[in-house]
Scaffold this active site. Structure first.
Site, PDB file in Angstrom:
ATOM      1  N   PHE A 151      75.432 -13.310  25.530  1.00 21.41           N
ATOM      2  CA  PHE A 151      76.592 -14.343  26.050  1.00 21.41           C
ATOM      3  C   PHE A 151      76.055 -14.912  27.548  1.00 21.41           C
ATOM      4  O   PHE A 151      76.347 -14.139  28.369  1.00 21.41           O
ATOM      5  CB  PHE A 151      77.784 -13.854  25.839  1.00 21.41           C
ATOM      6  CG  PHE A 151      78.951 -15.325  26.258  1.00 21.41           C
ATOM      7  CD1 PHE A 151      79.176 -16.245  25.385  1.00 21.41           C
ATOM      8  CD2 PHE A 151      79.189 -15.255  27.601  1.00 21.41           C
ATOM      9  CE1 PHE A 151      79.949 -17.074  25.555  1.00 21.41           C
ATOM     10  CE2 PHE A 151      79.960 -16.504  27.914  1.00 21.41           C
ATOM     11  CZ  PHE A 151      80.509 -17.276  26.883  1.00 21.41           C
ATOM     12  N   ASP A 236      71.948 -11.400  34.502  1.00 21.04           N
ATOM     13  CA  ASP A 236      73.249 -12.067  34.342  1.00 21.04           C
ATOM     14  C   ASP A 236      74.307 -11.222  34.633  1.00 21.04           C
ATOM     15  O   ASP A 236      74.674 -10.386  33.828  1.00 21.04           O
ATOM     16  CB  ASP A 236      73.318 -12.743  33.094  1.00 21.04           C
ATOM     17  CG  ASP A 236      74.663 -13.552  32.761  1.00 21.04           C
ATOM     18  OD1 ASP A 236      75.632 -13.196  33.887  1.00 21.04           O
ATOM     19  OD2 ASP A 236      74.929 -14.245  31.852  1.00 21.04           O
ATOM     20  N   LYS A 265      82.424 -15.756  38.122  1.00 17.64           N
ATOM     21  CA  LYS A 265      83.707 -15.208  37.947  1.00 17.64           C
ATOM     22  C   LYS A 265      84.322 -14.491  39.151  1.00 17.64           C
ATOM     23  O   LYS A 265      84.961 -15.420  39.687  1.00 17.64           O
ATOM     24  CB  LYS A 265      83.540 -14.096  36.685  1.00 17.64           C
ATOM     25  CG  LYS A 265      83.136 -14.586  35.371  1.00 17.64           C
ATOM     26  CD  LYS A 265      83.576 -13.997  34.101  1.00 17.64           C
ATOM     27  CE  LYS A 265      83.456 -14.885  32.783  1.00 17.64           C
ATOM     28  NZ  LYS A 265      82.359 -14.744  32.275  1.00 17.64           N
TER      29      LYS A 265
END
Ligand SMILES: *Cc1c(COP(=O)(O)O)cnc(C)c1O
Length: 412
Positions: A151, A236, A265
Site C-alpha cells: 500500500f 516507504d 503522516k
C-alpha cells in the site's frame, strides 16, 4: 454505507450527523459509526460527550497525540506569521526544517511535499530520472520492483501496482514500469532485477495489508543486493516511520539505511499534511528548477510543524516509549492467541491481530470495541490493527488490552 446493525446503539444525534455525510460526501470510506468532536492525547470525545481511547491514531498520523500542546503551539504561532509563500520565494521556516529532517535521517537533503502519495510519486520520479541520467538506463525502459500486498497511496500511478482489487480495479489504463514480487522474499527481488531496474520500493512493514513483518534478514539482504546491482532502495516509512515501531525508522530496527526515505503522516503531527523524500545529493540532486514541484510543498506552516516533530524525535523519548509500551502490547495480545486470535504481529506500538474467522470478522470485533470505548480499525477482513498514539499512558494501554480480551470473550 453504514451497516444498519451497527447503528443499533448509536444516538439520534450521531445517526443524523452520519446521514448528512452519507448524503453529501462520496462513500470512499466505511467509517465506524462514531462522530468525533474533539480529542486530546490518546482520547477522543464524540458529539454526545462519550470518550474513547483512540487505538488507530489516524493511521499513525497522530503518533504524538491529538492536539499535542507543544505541536499545536508551534502551529498557532506560525498561523499568525505566514502560512504560504509558494516556492517562488524563500520562507524563513523551510531551511531549519529541511536541515533538521535531513540530519534526523542521516541524509543530505529533503524534497518537501504534502501527502504520502505525493512523496511516493516524487520518489518514483526521482528514481526514474536518476536511472536515466546517472545509471544510464535506455529512454523509457526503467522498471521499479515492488512487493505484492503493498500500500503506497491512491494516485493513478501508485494503484497501477496495487494487487488489492478494491484499490486497483476500473482505474485503468495503468502506468507501466512496475514489477511485483512476493513480500518478504529477497530471492524474488534478486531474480526480478535487470539492467533497467532503477529502484526497489518497499514498506519495511506492510501496514495496510495487516502489519506484515518480513523475515529479519529481508531488508538487510535487499539493501545488499540493491547496492550490488546499483539499484536505489526506497523505504516507504510513511506509516512505519517517526517513532511508531520503537525507532525513528523501522529500517533502524533491522540495521538498514535505504537510499531514499519516504515520510508523511506523523511528519505533520495530524495538524497539516506534510510529506518528504529524504536522501543524498547524488540522488535528489537530479532535480533541477522547474522539473518537479508543489504549490503547498514545504509551506511555512508545514515546515514549522515538521521542524517541531523532528525536534520531538531528536530526544529519542517517543521511540523509547513506543518500544517499551509496545513490548507490553505484544505480550498482552499474544495471551489471546488460541482464544479467538489466530496470530499476533507486533512491532513497537503497532499490532496486527488476526481474528479466528470461525468466531467473528475483524469489523465485528471493532464494532464491539467501539461500544466499549475503543477506536480500532479492521483491515482485509480478519485483521484488527492497533496503533494508539505513542503518548498513551500505561494505564490506558492496560485498559485497552483488557477490553480487547473482553471483546473477544463476547464472541466465544
Ligand atoms: C498512508 C500511506 C501512504 C499514503 O499516504 P497519504 O497521505 O494517504 O497519501 C503511502 N504509503 C504508506 C505506507 C502509507 O501508510
Amino acid at each position: 454505507m453504514t451497516n444498519h446493525d451497527e447503528l443499533a446503539g448509536v444516538s439520534d444525534a450521531q445517526q443524523a450527523a452520519i446521514a448528512v455525510v452519507e448524503a453529501h460526501a462520496a462513500h470512499n470510506y466505511h467509517p465506524l459509526p462514531v462522530v468525533v468532536s474533539e480529542a486530546s492525547g490518546a482520547m477522543v470525545t464524540d458529539i454526545d460527550g462519550k470518550r474513547y481511547l483512540d487505538c488507530l491514531a489516524a493511521y499513525s498520523a497522530v503518533n504524538f497525540g491529538h492536539c499535542n500542546p507543544e505541536l499545536t503551539r508551534v502551529a498557532k504561532e506560525q498561523l499568525d506569521k505566514v502560512t504560504l509563500t509558494s516556492r517562488a520565494f524563500h520562507s524563513e521556516a523551510l531551511g531549519p526544517f529541511a536541515e533538521a529532517l535531513a540530519r534526523l535521517a542521516g541524509k543530505d537533503m529533503i524534497l518537501p511535499m504534502n501527502t504520502g502519495a505525493e512523496a511516493v510519486e516524487s520518489g518514483i520520479k526521482v528514481a526514474r530520472k536518476w536511472g536515466y541520467e546517472v545509471k544510464g538506463v535506455a529512454a523509457n525502459q526503467a522498471n521499479i520492483i515492488v512487493a505484492e500486498g503493498n500500500f503506497h497511496g491512491r494516485t493513478t500511478t501508485i494503484i497501477s501496482f496495487s494487487d488489492d482489487p478494491e484499490a486497483h480495479d476500473n482505474y485503468g489504463p495503468f502506468t507501466p514500469g512496475f514489477r511485483a514480487v512476493p513480500y518478504g522474499d529477497a530471492d524474488a527481488i534478486e531474480a526480478a532485477i535487470d539492467e533497467n531496474t532503477v529502484a526497489v520500493l518497499l514498506e519495511p512493514i506492510q501496514g495496510e495489508s495487516g502489519v506484515g513483518i518480513p523475515p529479519a534478514d529481508y531488508l538487510p539482504r535487499v539493501r545488499q543486493m540493491t547496492s550490488d546491482h546499483r539499484v536505489l532502495f526506497i523505504a516507504d516509512e510513511i506509516q512505519s516511520g517517526l517513532g511508531r515501531t520503537g525507532a525513528t525508522f523501522q529500517c533502524d530496527n533491522v540495521g538498514v539505511v535505504p537510499d531514499l526515505y519516504l515520510l508523511g503522516k506523523a511528519l505533520g503531527a495530524g495538524i497539516v499534511p506534510v510529506s518528504a523524500v529524504v536522501g543524498n545529493k547524488d540522488v535528489l540532486g537530479v532535480l533541477q528548477p522547474g522539473q518537479h514541484g508543489s504549490t503547498f510543498g514545504g509551506n511555512p506552516l508545514a515546515a514549522a510543524v515538521g521542524l517541531a516533530v523532528v525536534q520531538l524525535l531528536e530526544t529519542g523519548e517517543m521511540q523509547e516509549r513506543a518500544k517499551r509500551l509496545g513490548e507490553r502490547l505484544g505480550a498482552g495480545l499474544r495471551a489471546f492467541e488460541g482464544k479467538g486470535v489466530t496470530a499476533v504481529r507486533c512491532q513497537g506500538l503497532w499490532a496486527g491481530i488476526d481474528i479466528d474467522p470461525k468466531m467473528a470478522t475483524a469489523r465485528e470485533v471493532c464494532t464491539n470495541l467501539l461500544e466499549r470505548g475503543i477506536l480500532a480499525k479492521d483491515t482485509h477482513g480478519q485483521t484488527v490493527r492497533l496503533a494508539p498514539p505513542i503518548v498513551i499512558t500505561e494505564e490506558e494501554l492496560e485498559w485497552a488490552i483488557a477490553q480487547f480480551g473482553e471483546a473477544l470473550a463476547d464472541f466465544l
